[in-house]
Write an enzyme that holds these catalytic residues in place. Sequence first.
Site, PDB file in Angstrom:
ATOM      1  N   ALA A  67       0.860  -1.184   0.000  1.00  0.00           N
ATOM      2  CA  ALA A  67       0.000   0.000   0.000  1.00  0.00           C
ATOM      3  C   ALA A  67       0.899   1.238   0.000  1.00  0.00           C
ATOM      4  O   ALA A  67       2.068   1.162   0.403  1.00  0.00           O
ATOM      5  CB  ALA A  67      -0.884  -0.020   1.240  1.00  0.00           C
ATOM      6  N   GLY A 106       0.614  -5.164   0.547  1.00  0.00           N
ATOM      7  CA  GLY A 106      -0.489  -5.173  -0.404  1.00  0.00           C
ATOM      8  C   GLY A 106      -0.091  -5.744  -1.757  1.00  0.00           C
ATOM      9  O   GLY A 106      -0.929  -6.311  -2.464  1.00  0.00           O
ATOM     10  N   GLU A 109      -0.423  -9.283  -1.417  1.00  0.00           N
ATOM     11  CA  GLU A 109      -1.863  -9.586  -1.281  1.00  0.00           C
ATOM     12  C   GLU A 109      -2.538  -9.604  -2.652  1.00  0.00           C
ATOM     13  O   GLU A 109      -3.415 -10.421  -2.912  1.00  0.00           O
ATOM     14  CB  GLU A 109      -2.529  -8.563  -0.350  1.00  0.00           C
ATOM     15  CG  GLU A 109      -2.089  -8.752   1.103  1.00  0.00           C
ATOM     16  CD  GLU A 109      -2.711  -7.730   2.041  1.00  0.00           C
ATOM     17  OE1 GLU A 109      -2.497  -6.526   1.816  1.00  0.00           O
ATOM     18  OE2 GLU A 109      -3.392  -8.139   2.989  1.00  0.00           O
ATOM     19  N   GLU A 129       4.078  -5.705   7.036  1.00  0.00           N
ATOM     20  CA  GLU A 129       3.271  -4.661   7.687  1.00  0.00           C
ATOM     21  C   GLU A 129       3.620  -4.497   9.155  1.00  0.00           C
ATOM     22  O   GLU A 129       3.623  -3.388   9.693  1.00  0.00           O
ATOM     23  CB  GLU A 129       1.780  -4.995   7.550  1.00  0.00           C
ATOM     24  CG  GLU A 129       1.185  -4.714   6.171  1.00  0.00           C
ATOM     25  CD  GLU A 129       1.320  -5.875   5.209  1.00  0.00           C
ATOM     26  OE1 GLU A 129       2.161  -6.775   5.450  1.00  0.00           O
ATOM     27  OE2 GLU A 129       0.599  -5.890   4.193  1.00  0.00           O
TER      28      GLU A 129
HETATM   29  C1  3H9 Z   1       0.487  -2.424   3.273  1.00  0.00           C
HETATM   30  O1  3H9 Z   1       0.740  -2.885   2.201  1.00  0.00           O
HETATM   31  C2  3H9 Z   1      -0.863  -2.541   3.946  1.00  0.00           C
HETATM   32  C3  3H9 Z   1      -1.812  -3.511   3.286  1.00  0.00           C
HETATM   33  O2  3H9 Z   1      -1.611  -4.817   3.755  1.00  0.00           O
HETATM   34  C4  3H9 Z   1      -3.240  -3.240   3.636  1.00  0.00           C
HETATM   35  C5  3H9 Z   1      -3.834  -1.960   3.290  1.00  0.00           C
HETATM   36  C6  3H9 Z   1      -5.343  -1.946   3.543  1.00  0.00           C
HETATM   37  N1  3H9 Z   1       4.632   3.432  -0.170  1.00  0.00           N
HETATM   38  O3  3H9 Z   1      13.374   1.957   0.846  1.00  0.00           O
HETATM   39  P1  3H9 Z   1      13.825   2.696  -0.353  1.00  0.00           P
HETATM   40  C7  3H9 Z   1       9.444   4.939  -1.028  1.00  0.00           C
HETATM   41  S1  3H9 Z   1       1.635  -1.563   4.165  1.00  0.00           S
HETATM   42  C8  3H9 Z   1       5.103   4.633  -0.556  1.00  0.00           C
HETATM   43  O4  3H9 Z   1      14.811   3.780  -0.179  1.00  0.00           O
HETATM   44  P2  3H9 Z   1      14.996   0.305  -1.393  1.00  0.00           P
HETATM   45  C9  3H9 Z   1      10.464   5.311   0.038  1.00  0.00           C
HETATM   46  O5  3H9 Z   1       9.896   6.155   0.991  1.00  0.00           O
HETATM   47  C10 3H9 Z   1       3.060  -1.487   3.142  1.00  0.00           C
HETATM   48  N2  3H9 Z   1       6.417   4.877  -0.733  1.00  0.00           N
HETATM   49  O6  3H9 Z   1      14.321   1.741  -1.518  1.00  0.00           O
HETATM   50  C11 3H9 Z   1      11.538   5.967  -0.793  1.00  0.00           C
HETATM   51  O7  3H9 Z   1      11.102   7.270  -1.066  1.00  0.00           O
HETATM   52  P3  3H9 Z   1      12.143   8.482  -1.138  1.00  0.00           P
HETATM   53  C12 3H9 Z   1       3.823  -2.744   3.221  1.00  0.00           C
HETATM   54  C13 3H9 Z   1       7.255   3.877  -0.520  1.00  0.00           C
HETATM   55  O8  3H9 Z   1      15.250  -0.122  -2.784  1.00  0.00           O
HETATM   56  C14 3H9 Z   1      11.492   5.167  -2.098  1.00  0.00           C
HETATM   57  O9  3H9 Z   1      10.222   4.522  -2.125  1.00  0.00           O
HETATM   58  N3  3H9 Z   1       5.068  -2.570   2.476  1.00  0.00           N
HETATM   59  C15 3H9 Z   1       6.832   2.616  -0.108  1.00  0.00           C
HETATM   60  O10 3H9 Z   1      16.100   0.346  -0.415  1.00  0.00           O
HETATM   61  C16 3H9 Z   1      12.569   4.114  -2.183  1.00  0.00           C
HETATM   62  O11 3H9 Z   1      12.508   3.301  -1.012  1.00  0.00           O
HETATM   63  C17 3H9 Z   1       6.207  -2.182   3.072  1.00  0.00           C
HETATM   64  O12 3H9 Z   1       6.267  -1.993   4.254  1.00  0.00           O
HETATM   65  C18 3H9 Z   1       5.440   2.398   0.052  1.00  0.00           C
HETATM   66  N4  3H9 Z   1       4.934   1.211   0.421  1.00  0.00           N
HETATM   67  O13 3H9 Z   1      13.875  -0.620  -0.769  1.00  0.00           O
HETATM   68  C19 3H9 Z   1       7.379  -2.025   2.162  1.00  0.00           C
HETATM   69  N5  3H9 Z   1       7.918   1.814   0.039  1.00  0.00           N
HETATM   70  O14 3H9 Z   1      13.035   8.153  -2.296  1.00  0.00           O
HETATM   71  C20 3H9 Z   1       8.150  -0.802   2.526  1.00  0.00           C
HETATM   72  C21 3H9 Z   1       8.978   2.578  -0.278  1.00  0.00           C
HETATM   73  O15 3H9 Z   1      11.271   9.671  -1.335  1.00  0.00           O
HETATM   74  N6  3H9 Z   1       9.243  -0.546   1.598  1.00  0.00           N
HETATM   75  N7  3H9 Z   1       8.603   3.823  -0.609  1.00  0.00           N
HETATM   76  O16 3H9 Z   1      12.868   8.475   0.184  1.00  0.00           O
HETATM   77  C22 3H9 Z   1      10.410  -1.204   1.667  1.00  0.00           C
HETATM   78  O17 3H9 Z   1      10.614  -2.094   2.443  1.00  0.00           O
HETATM   79  C23 3H9 Z   1      11.497  -0.735   0.745  1.00  0.00           C
HETATM   80  O18 3H9 Z   1      11.181   0.563   0.333  1.00  0.00           O
HETATM   81  C24 3H9 Z   1      11.700  -1.610  -0.522  1.00  0.00           C
HETATM   82  C25 3H9 Z   1      12.708  -0.901  -1.473  1.00  0.00           C
HETATM   83  C26 3H9 Z   1      12.247  -2.974  -0.102  1.00  0.00           C
HETATM   84  C27 3H9 Z   1      10.403  -1.782  -1.276  1.00  0.00           C
END
Ligand code: 3H9
Length: 697
Positions: A67, A106, A109, A129
């Site tokens: 998400a 998500g 999901e 999450e």
């Molecule tokens: C969810 O899914 C809830 C659902 O189950 C239910 C809903 C009803 N959204 O980490 P990075 C941005 S909860 C928006 O440096 P990497 C991040 O802020 C979600 N933005 O890169 C950064 O921005 P900036 C569950 C996001 O290659 C840029 O992307 N998912 C999101 O080292 C690059 O990120 C997670 O918890 C997001 N979801 O790592 C995953 N994710 O450049 C969270 C990242 O402006 N994300 N950004 O600073 C991660 O673990 C890592 O970002 C990922 C990439 C592994 C994906």
Amino acid sequence: MTQRIPRTVSLDMHGDILVATIDNPPVNALSHSVRSGLRDAVAAFEENDAARAMIIVCAGRTFMAGADIREFGKPMNEPLLGEVIARLDRCGKPIIAAMHGTALGGGLEVALACSYRIAAPSAKLGLPEVKLGILPGAGGSLRLPRLIGAEAALSMIGEGRQVSAEEALANGLVDAIAEGDLHRSAMIFARRVIEEGARVRRVSDLPIPPHDPGVFASARAAMAKKFPGFAAPQRAVDLVEMAMSSPFSEACDREYATCKELLSSPQSRALRHLFAAEREALKIDGVSADVRPRDVRKVAVVGPGTMGRGIATSLLNAGLAVVLIGLSDESLGKAKAAIAKTYENSLKRGSMTAGEVEERLGRLTLTRTYDNLLDVDLAIEAVTEDLSVKADVVRRLDDALRDDAIVVTNTSFLDIEEIANSSRRPHNVAGMHFFNPAHVMKLVENVRASRSTPDVLATITALARKLGKTPVMVGRSEGFVANRMLSKRTREAQFLLEDGATPGQVDRVLSGFGFPIGPFALADLAGMDIMAAARAARLSRMSEREKACNIVDRLVAAGRLGQKTGAGYYRYDENRRPSLDPEADSIIAAHRQERGIAAREISDGEILERCLYAMINEAAKILGEGAAARPGDIDVIWTSGFGFPSYLGGPMFYADQIGLRNIKAALERYSALVGREYFQPAPLIEQLAAEGKGFYG
Ligand code: 3H9
């Protein structure tokens, strides 16, 4: 035919296969446009009789990472993710998710609501999450256990553990691993699905797999041990247990309600704050995003002591070539043996192969000279904390290295400017303050000197990231951020003993707050001789009361060096289990008596406030001086390096929850009680409290 539904989702027909490509950089988060695009894609697929299967694939570096975190806490526009997922699930024709990069939250999901899943060999899949203090809210906790069983699902949902494509294939989470190009493999896979009758397989229709009901109680106990204080892992177990005993649609509603409830919880706000702060910390003040780091392939480490060994190990682990420079063959030999021992342990644990050990050690060169360093891109000095010794090393490196090589100091409290000044090329000098053991500890305080060039700062940030560390850029300041704040907590912990508290009480209060270990148990672990040496180094800059507060020296004199001698603040049995020790209490009581201090009853609240607010006040001074760029940097430093509970968001975030007016009032109270020189509110706290603001506005 190319038909554009909203900007982020495009549809292409390839024969009888419809391909929906999501392109929402940087991580294909499920923002509103992606959600509506996906919903419309399913509708288009259903309406198109020529399309017999649909593939969902992502452009860019990753499959959907979940998400869109930026939409959290704001009113959500329809369709919500749950609706999109329900739409995918109901589709009467097969949909195949083709995943690369990280399919998270998500994103996974979405894949779970498809009929089939195929993953690139390097893909990672997870429901992380819980790390944001929430839980899956769109069917993840219902579908995952149906597919892979309760136990495997509990570890993925409760711990946020990501699995490799290989593991996912083995446990049934994916149906295939792509061979070669993911798109091509997905097309071949889809073709086979069509040839075999285009069968729809709904995970929601799968029966609940048999499971041992005891698995939930053991998961609760394991989570409590692994994540003490965290609410979401426990709720994850409740959720999976509920999901495995309730009708699907009822469980869906309850899952969403839990996710929503957790989203507004203080723990989730704190953890999401840290998620953003960790990423913000990588943006270095005054260094634009387009500054390219220099190439670093070979690194020299000067000083084969504890820090040098840890740093060298860390560099070797990241695939770099390392030259370790020492004064004698004996010290170098010891260092190599220690590094080899670390690898031997990894080998025994099964986390490394013999081939990997050999390859890593093969990249290590030992030398007593500064000869042949022209192919070294960066050198890290980790010699004795003595300015003249460090200055000498810097000068020798100046002579030995290429002009464009970077010189990094690992000093923990010397003046970075003086070290930089000892170089002929101060613009190429900066600091990387590693913490012991350097190959384990995540935190690195990167230190900018006034003349370090932007690309030097970008290079040390990139290097720390390459080592798998959490780098935070700090400025000139004695002890930088982490140790400077810690020294105030240490001071108060010592004063509290003088005032009447016991080591056991102080440790109980601070570990009850959420620190993994109390300050006195920590001192026993580090060794009282080490604590005494650190104290001696700072003695000339201490106040009269601090100088006189020499309980550490008394313990050393009594032979109580901590765990290693079986006694320090506590007594230890042969298994190093601690117990309270009246002898330590008598040493402290004798000290009080000599100093003419009458012990008083100290409340837990006073202990907590004095220890924490002394740190927060110091942090405010650090911010005021500009030695840290943002409050978030300090929160990252303390949560990633010094065990501040991340579910409280770090000391600055925590301070804002208490309210700076309340903190200021408490500081005034302790100024009167302990002394103005220790608790006078920092100007920044005065100012923010007067404006009714917090560190974060
Ligand atoms: C969810 O899914 C809830 C659902 O189950 C239910 C809903 C009803 N959204 O980490 P990075 C941005 S909860 C928006 O440096 P990497 C991040 O802020 C979600 N933005 O890169 C950064 O921005 P900036 C569950 C996001 O290659 C840029 O992307 N998912 C999101 O080292 C690059 O990120 C997670 O918890 C997001 N979801 O790592 C995953 N994710 O450049 C969270 C990242 O402006 N994300 N950004 O600073 C991660 O673990 C890592 O970002 C990922 C990439 C592994 C994906």
